[in-house]
Each structure stands twice: as C-alpha cells, then as structure tokens.
Design an enzyme around this catalytic site. Structure first.
Site, PDB file in Angstrom:
ATOM      1  N   THR A  11       1.012  -1.238   0.183  1.00  0.00           N
ATOM      2  CA  THR A  11       0.170  -0.064  -0.190  1.00  0.00           C
ATOM      3  C   THR A  11       0.841   1.284  -0.069  1.00  0.00           C
ATOM      4  O   THR A  11       1.852   1.326   0.644  1.00  0.00           O
ATOM      5  CB  THR A  11      -0.933  -0.039   1.301  1.00  0.00           C
ATOM      6  OG1 THR A  11      -1.835  -1.061   1.193  1.00  0.00           O
ATOM      7  CG2 THR A  11      -1.862   1.321   1.326  1.00  0.00           C
TER       8      THR A  11
ATOM      9  N   THR B  96      -0.741   2.211   6.874  1.00  0.00           N
ATOM     10  CA  THR B  96      -0.641   0.746   6.078  1.00  0.00           C
ATOM     11  C   THR B  96      -0.480  -0.554   7.018  1.00  0.00           C
ATOM     12  O   THR B  96       0.279  -0.240   7.959  1.00  0.00           O
ATOM     13  CB  THR B  96       0.651   0.911   5.114  1.00  0.00           C
ATOM     14  OG1 THR B  96       0.907  -0.354   4.445  1.00  0.00           O
ATOM     15  CG2 THR B  96       1.863   1.163   6.077  1.00  0.00           C
ATOM     16  N   GLY B  97      -1.173  -1.387   6.514  1.00  0.00           N
ATOM     17  CA  GLY B  97      -1.020  -2.721   7.495  1.00  0.00           C
ATOM     18  C   GLY B  97      -2.319  -3.598   7.457  1.00  0.00           C
ATOM     19  O   GLY B  97      -3.027  -3.477   6.320  1.00  0.00           O
TER      20      GLY B  97
ATOM     21  N   GLY C  23      -5.953  -3.962   7.631  1.00  0.00           N
ATOM     22  CA  GLY C  23      -6.628  -2.962   7.571  1.00  0.00           C
ATOM     23  C   GLY C  23      -8.044  -2.993   8.553  1.00  0.00           C
ATOM     24  O   GLY C  23      -8.446  -1.675   8.967  1.00  0.00           O
TER      25      GLY C  23
ATOM     26  N   ARG D 108     -14.326  -7.040   0.008  1.00  0.00           N
ATOM     27  CA  ARG D 108     -13.824  -6.585   1.242  1.00  0.00           C
ATOM     28  C   ARG D 108     -13.133  -5.495   0.970  1.00  0.00           C
ATOM     29  O   ARG D 108     -12.568  -4.955  -0.057  1.00  0.00           O
ATOM     30  CB  ARG D 108     -12.705  -7.706   1.421  1.00  0.00           C
ATOM     31  CG  ARG D 108     -11.748  -7.339   2.768  1.00  0.00           C
ATOM     32  CD  ARG D 108     -10.604  -6.679   2.464  1.00  0.00           C
ATOM     33  NE  ARG D 108      -9.587  -6.571   3.520  1.00  0.00           N
ATOM     34  CZ  ARG D 108      -8.555  -5.543   3.602  1.00  0.00           C
ATOM     35  NH1 ARG D 108      -8.030  -5.417   2.611  1.00  0.00           N
ATOM     36  NH2 ARG D 108      -7.992  -5.348   4.679  1.00  0.00           N
ATOM     37  N   ILE D 109     -13.168  -4.432   2.169  1.00  0.00           N
ATOM     38  CA  ILE D 109     -12.796  -3.077   2.116  1.00  0.00           C
ATOM     39  C   ILE D 109     -11.739  -3.119   3.236  1.00  0.00           C
ATOM     40  O   ILE D 109     -12.197  -3.051   4.386  1.00  0.00           O
ATOM     41  CB  ILE D 109     -13.884  -2.032   2.023  1.00  0.00           C
ATOM     42  CG1 ILE D 109     -14.506  -2.286   0.720  1.00  0.00           C
ATOM     43  CG2 ILE D 109     -13.149  -0.782   2.062  1.00  0.00           C
ATOM     44  CD1 ILE D 109     -15.944  -1.283   0.995  1.00  0.00           C
ATOM     45  N   GLY D 110     -10.754  -2.383   2.934  1.00  0.00           N
ATOM     46  CA  GLY D 110      -9.595  -2.220   4.175  1.00  0.00           C
ATOM     47  C   GLY D 110      -9.567  -0.840   4.570  1.00  0.00           C
ATOM     48  O   GLY D 110     -10.668  -0.138   4.291  1.00  0.00           O
ATOM     49  N   ASP D 111      -8.774  -0.421   5.343  1.00  0.00           N
ATOM     50  CA  ASP D 111      -8.602   0.909   5.855  1.00  0.00           C
ATOM     51  C   ASP D 111      -8.254   1.906   4.675  1.00  0.00           C
ATOM     52  O   ASP D 111      -8.508   3.169   5.214  1.00  0.00           O
ATOM     53  CB  ASP D 111      -7.804   1.005   6.949  1.00  0.00           C
ATOM     54  CG  ASP D 111      -6.221   1.081   6.348  1.00  0.00           C
ATOM     55  OD1 ASP D 111      -6.091   0.054   6.043  1.00  0.00           O
ATOM     56  OD2 ASP D 111      -5.421   1.585   6.817  1.00  0.00           O
TER      57      ASP D 111
END
Length: 295
Positions: A164, A215-216, A218, A192-195
């Site tokens: 990211t 980053t990481g 999410g 799926r949606i991350g941060d």
C-alpha cells in the site's frame, strides 16, 4: 519547517536478507517519489497536488500494491481503493472496488472536488470515472507476474501483501493533506474493503494537527480509527506527533499490524511501525532526505 513530506510503500514482513538488487529497486523508487514531492514543495505547489502526483507515480510502479502491481482478489481480478483529504477544511474523497481506473487517487480527488459525496464504490465509482473522463485501462493492465505467482500459491487461505502507498504533506502555505492508495489484500473476497479508502482509519488530515497515511492490517486500523486517533491525541491530550504515533502503533495495535507516516502542522515527521519493516521516506525544508525499510 517551510514544508515537509513523508511517504510509505507498505509495511509487513520484509526479510533483512532480501536480495540486494530488489532492495535497491525499492529504495530507488522511494527516492524518486520523494524527490518529486520535495521539488514540488520547493516550488510552492499545494499539498493536495503533491499528494496526488506522488501517489500517481507510486500507482504506476509495479513494486507496490497500488495501481500497476496491485494484488489479485480471490477470483483473480484487481479491485483498487484510494482516499485523499484536505486539511484546510476536512474535505475528503474516497473510492473502493474500482477495476479500470488507472489512477484511483485522482478519482478519489474528483469525488472530493466534483461531488457532494465522500465515498463511491464499485460500479458507481466506475460510472463517475467515465463521466469525469479519467484514464481507463483493462483490468489486466494491473497484472504483474510476481502478484500472479502470489495468488497462485495462496492455496486455501488469503495472505495480506504489503505495498500500500501513502503520502502526507505540509506545504509552504501551512496546509496539510494526505492520501493512500492500495490494491488491498491478496485473495480478498466478497467485496472486502480495508482501511486505505476509509477516512479516519487509513487517511486523515487537519490543518490544526496532522496529516496521516496508514498501512497494515486494514481491519485493525478501521476498528481503532488509527489515523484520526493520532490527531485526537495531539488535539485533546496534548501529545507530540511522535508520542501520538507511538501510542497508537505500539499500544493500541498489536505487534505486526503495520505502521503509519505523518506530518504535523509544524512540519514534524513521524514514521512508526510495529511490523518487521516499512518502506518509507521523509524530506523537509531543513535538508532532511532519507529512505528506509527497517529500524
């Protein structure tokens, strides 16, 4: 500081015995992106322009999990996410699940500036990109052999893949901005949606405090609204930027969850992580210019 910039290219398990040629490639990419941002800031360019332009270059770099080189979903496609935020008035824009937009960060900025909305997803985001006449590509444009191999070797479990990208900037006008762009998690399913596209979790900017890109893992950054937490700790608890960043990364999150880069309204820079490494870089008007991977 007259200006300051911090960038990241993802956090995660980065072996210290990585092939020297591969390591040099990452460092060169970070240096080029950082130099571009620094030169724009030296010219007096606005923080939002710097964030967008630098992230666009990282989206075109196949080393990172954003744009060209994005990881594969469970079904073998690419779904891209991005967000951007203006510290002057908390304006923000985000997109998720886009499949044909070459530069998701530019689409996120269009959402912020050309609509009354903040967050567009999937087909709606694609339709808006077409109306904005943004550059479109086939989904296969984002393919790289390295990401395909990771997907093929995934077998029956999804693994997060670092890469990211994010940028946080203070410009000569004293304005903060931040942005983040990603291909998400290898093998992600069900939309799926991350941060990264979630304002307050993966991206945040407020001229009164700080600009942050995360980053990481999410899900953990979303649960703990990490980007906003940094701002809140500075604003309401009086912590310094470094103290606030270390508080959320080392005390709120679990070891291995990832990291963040941040620039305060005074030009202080923090780059904190609890994973094995984080691709990162920082520069400011005092002459600082550095890139790093590990501690």
């Amino acid at each position: 500081m007259d200006y300051a910039i911090a960038i990241h290219g993802g956090a995660g398990v980065i072996p210290r015995d990585i092939d020297p040629e591969i390591r040099q490639g990452y460092e060169d990419s970070l240096k080029q992106a950082l130099e571009l941002g620094r030169s724009m800031l030296e010219e007096g360019r606005a923080s939002l322009d710097v964030v967008e332009t630098v992230i666009r270059t990282l989206e075109d770099d196949p080393r990172f999990n954003a744009g060209k080189g994005a990881v594969y979903t469970w079904e073998g496609r690419h779904e891209l996410d991005a967000s951007i935020m203006d510290g002057r008035d908390l304006s923000c824009g985000a997109v998720t699940g886009v499949k044909t937009v070459r530069h998701p960060i530019t689409l996120a900025r269009k959402v912020m500036e050309e609509t009354r909305h903040v967050f567009l997803s999937h087909d709606g985001a694609e339709t808006f990109a077409r109306q904005m006449d943004l550059e479109r590509v086939e989904n296969s444009f984002f393919d790289t052999e390295r990401r395909r191999k990771q997907w093929q070797e995934m077998r029956d479990r999804a693994e997060q893949e670092m890469g990211t990208v994010g940028v946080a900037v203070l410009d000569k006008n004293g304005d903060l901005a931040a942005g983040t762009s990603t291909g998400g998690m290898t093998g992600k399913r069900w939309g799926r949606i991350g941060d990264s596209p979630v304002v307050g979790a993966g991206t945040y900017a407020d001229n009164r405090s700080v600009a942050v890109s995360c980053t990481g893992t999410g899900e953990e950054f979303i649960r703990n609204v990490i980007a906003y937490q940094v701002s809140a700790l500075m604003t309401f608890k009086g912590l310094s930027l470094q103290e606030a960043a270390e508080e959320v990364i080392h005390k709120t999150l679990k070891k291995g969850d990832g990291g963040l880069i941040a620039v305060s309204h005074r030009g202080e820079i923090a780059m904190v992580f609890n994973s094995d490494g984080m691709f990162r870089g920082a520069a400011d008007s005092s002459g600082r210019f550095e890139v790093a991977i590990w501690d």
